[in-house]
Design a protein around this motif. Structure first.
Motif, short mmCIF file in Angstrom:
data_model
loop_
_atom_site.label_atom_id
_atom_site.label_comp_id
_atom_site.label_asym_id
_atom_site.label_seq_id
_atom_site.Cartn_x
_atom_site.Cartn_y
_atom_site.Cartn_z
N SER A 94 0.81 -1.23 0.00
CA SER A 94 0.00 0.00 0.00
C SER A 94 0.84 1.27 0.00
O SER A 94 0.33 2.35 0.32
CB SER A 94 -0.96 0.02 1.21
N ARG A 95 2.10 1.18 -0.36
CA ARG A 95 2.96 2.38 -0.46
C ARG A 95 3.03 2.80 -1.91
O ARG A 95 3.49 2.05 -2.76
CB ARG A 95 4.36 2.07 0.06
N ASP A 96 2.56 4.00 -2.22
CA ASP A 96 2.50 4.41 -3.61
C ASP A 96 3.80 5.06 -4.09
O ASP A 96 4.63 5.50 -3.29
CB ASP A 96 1.30 5.32 -3.86
N TRP A 97 3.94 5.12 -5.41
CA TRP A 97 5.18 5.58 -6.02
C TRP A 97 5.41 7.09 -5.86
O TRP A 97 6.55 7.54 -5.98
CB TRP A 97 5.20 5.23 -7.52
N ARG A 98 4.37 7.84 -5.55
CA ARG A 98 4.56 9.27 -5.32
C ARG A 98 5.18 9.54 -3.95
O ARG A 98 6.00 10.43 -3.79
CB ARG A 98 3.22 10.00 -5.44
N LYS A 99 4.78 8.73 -2.97
CA LYS A 99 5.33 8.89 -1.63
C LYS A 99 6.71 8.25 -1.50
O LYS A 99 7.49 8.63 -0.62
CB LYS A 99 4.38 8.28 -0.61
N LEU A 100 6.98 7.26 -2.34
CA LEU A 100 8.27 6.57 -2.30
C LEU A 100 8.91 6.63 -3.69
O LEU A 100 9.03 5.61 -4.38
CB LEU A 100 8.08 5.12 -1.87
N PRO A 101 9.31 7.81 -4.13
CA PRO A 101 9.86 7.94 -5.48
C PRO A 101 11.09 7.07 -5.74
O PRO A 101 11.34 6.68 -6.88
CB PRO A 101 10.21 9.44 -5.57
N GLU A 102 11.81 6.73 -4.67
CA GLU A 102 12.99 5.88 -4.85
C GLU A 102 12.59 4.45 -5.24
O GLU A 102 13.43 3.69 -5.77
CB GLU A 102 13.83 5.85 -3.57
N SER A 103 11.34 4.06 -5.00
CA SER A 103 10.87 2.72 -5.35
C SER A 103 10.02 2.72 -6.62
O SER A 103 9.55 1.66 -7.04
CB SER A 103 10.03 2.15 -4.20
N ALA A 104 9.79 3.89 -7.20
CA ALA A 104 8.86 4.00 -8.32
C ALA A 104 9.26 3.13 -9.50
O ALA A 104 8.44 2.36 -10.02
CB ALA A 104 8.76 5.46 -8.76
N GLN A 105 10.51 3.20 -9.92
CA GLN A 105 10.93 2.44 -11.09
C GLN A 105 10.81 0.94 -10.85
O GLN A 105 10.36 0.19 -11.73
CB GLN A 105 12.38 2.79 -11.46
N GLN A 106 11.16 0.51 -9.66
CA GLN A 106 11.03 -0.91 -9.33
C GLN A 106 9.55 -1.32 -9.36
O GLN A 106 9.21 -2.40 -9.87
CB GLN A 106 11.62 -1.20 -7.95
N MET A 107 8.67 -0.47 -8.84
CA MET A 107 7.25 -0.78 -8.84
C MET A 107 6.72 -0.93 -10.25
O MET A 107 5.94 -1.85 -10.55
CB MET A 107 6.47 0.32 -8.11
N PHE A 108 7.14 -0.05 -11.15
CA PHE A 108 6.67 -0.11 -12.53
C PHE A 108 7.16 -1.38 -13.22
O PHE A 108 6.42 -2.03 -13.98
CB PHE A 108 7.14 1.12 -13.30
N GLU A 109 8.40 -1.76 -12.96
CA GLU A 109 8.94 -2.97 -13.57
C GLU A 109 8.26 -4.23 -13.03
O GLU A 109 7.98 -5.18 -13.78
CB GLU A 109 10.46 -3.03 -13.34
N VAL A 110 7.98 -4.24 -11.74
CA VAL A 110 7.28 -5.37 -11.13
C VAL A 110 5.87 -5.49 -11.70
O VAL A 110 5.38 -6.59 -11.96
CB VAL A 110 7.25 -5.24 -9.60
N PHE A 111 5.22 -4.35 -11.93
CA PHE A 111 3.88 -4.35 -12.51
C PHE A 111 3.86 -5.03 -13.87
O PHE A 111 2.97 -5.84 -14.17
CB PHE A 111 3.37 -2.92 -12.64
N LEU A 112 4.85 -4.76 -14.70
CA LEU A 112 4.90 -5.36 -16.03
C LEU A 112 5.07 -6.88 -15.95
O LEU A 112 4.51 -7.62 -16.76
CB LEU A 112 6.03 -4.74 -16.85
N ILE A 113 5.82 -7.33 -14.97
CA ILE A 113 6.01 -8.77 -14.77
C ILE A 113 4.74 -9.39 -14.18
O ILE A 113 4.27 -10.44 -14.63
CB ILE A 113 7.21 -9.03 -13.85
N MET A 114 4.18 -8.73 -13.18
CA MET A 114 2.98 -9.25 -12.52
C MET A 114 1.83 -9.36 -13.51
O MET A 114 1.04 -10.32 -13.45
CB MET A 114 2.58 -8.33 -11.36
#
Length: 268
Positions: A94-114
């Motif tokens: 439940s941590r979004d990419w706007r609040k955790l910009p350092e994790s944003a790119q990883q979140m986007f890449e995981v989304f494509l795999i998921m």
């Protein structure tokens, strides 16, 4: 018992619900993670990782209700198979990419795999509802559990997955499912009324005139339905059809669909 009930075997609706997009619990990942091209029916040309200009602060789309009128066919067609909420709520807690910009790119890449894994889960779930494939239901169930477990691993684990290898594993069983459907059709089982079934995997059906066609039992994995005319067609017992394929086709109130899918809002 109805004809559809003869064709389908009981399976929990909950799993299907988890494989449908729930934008209310997602951080607008499809509107950020994906590369957009205006020529392919998206609002603008944009790079992967760049938010769409229509993405609001609450992660909702400001033009969602007028996608058809705006000609945004790319947006209409996209289906994450529930990967958006899984990444948002499970993988990243439940941590979004706007609040955790350092994790944003990883979140986007995981989304494509998921998204790819969830697509496989959708096909496996559908295969388990197909009565002619009952002889391999145990294998399908085991495969489903195995791939579902992958989705609960950490982002670092998911980024190391060989998705092509997992897709090949699943495809072996999906092909077997398709073969069993056609074999039962050839035997003239009641569920198919003796009609010959077809194999349309990867078929180019762009702008195809399929009005009133009997498409029951047809395997549609990877088929391109862009602008295909499905008005009055019967796809109620077709196999491996997805919502994304329907979203880019034409249809009407006379188009018969599998119970797991819904008529797109822009159909007549």
């Amino acid at each position: 018992m109805s004809e559809n009930q003869e064709y389908l075997v009981p399976f929990p609706d909950k799993r299907r619900r988890n494989l449908r997009a729930d934008c209310e619990t997602c951080f607008g990942l499809c509107c950020v993670a994906l590369y957009f091209s205006a020529s392919e029916g998206f609002p603008i040309d944009k790079e992967a990782g760049q938010p769409c200009l229509n993405l609001q602060s609450d992660f909702r789309c400001s033009v969602h209700k007028s996608l058809k009128e705006r000609g945004l066919k790319g947006c209409l067609a996209f289906d994450c198979f529930g990967a958006g909420q899984k990444v948002s709520q499970v993988s990243f807690g439940s941590r979004d990419w706007r609040k955790l910009p350092e994790s944003a790119q990883q979140m986007f890449e995981v989304f494509l795999i998921m998204r790819q894994i969830h697509e496989l889960l959708w096909y496996l779930t559908e295969a388990l509802t197909i009565q002619p494939a009952r002889t391999i239901h145990d294998a399908l169930s085991a495969m489903l559990i195995e791939k579902e477990c992958l989705t609960h691993h950490s982002p670092d684990y998911l980024l190391k997955l060989d998705v092509a290898e997992h897709r090949a594993d699943v495809n072996t069983l999906l092909l077997k499912t398709s073969e069993l459907v056609r074999a039962e059709a050839r035997r003239g089982q009641k569920a198919y009324s003796g009609r010959q079934k077809t194999f349309a995997r990867g078929a180019c059906l762009i702008a195809a005139d399929l009005r009133g066609a009997d498409l029951n039992g047809t395997d549609f994995i990877g088929a391109d339905f862009r602008a295909a005319d499905l008005r009055g067609a019967d796809l109620s017992k077709s196999i491996f059809l997805t919502q994304a394929q329907l979203n880019v086709a034409k249809g009407d109130t006379n188009t018969k669909l599998p119970s797991s899918l819904t008529p797109p809002m822009h159909w007549d």
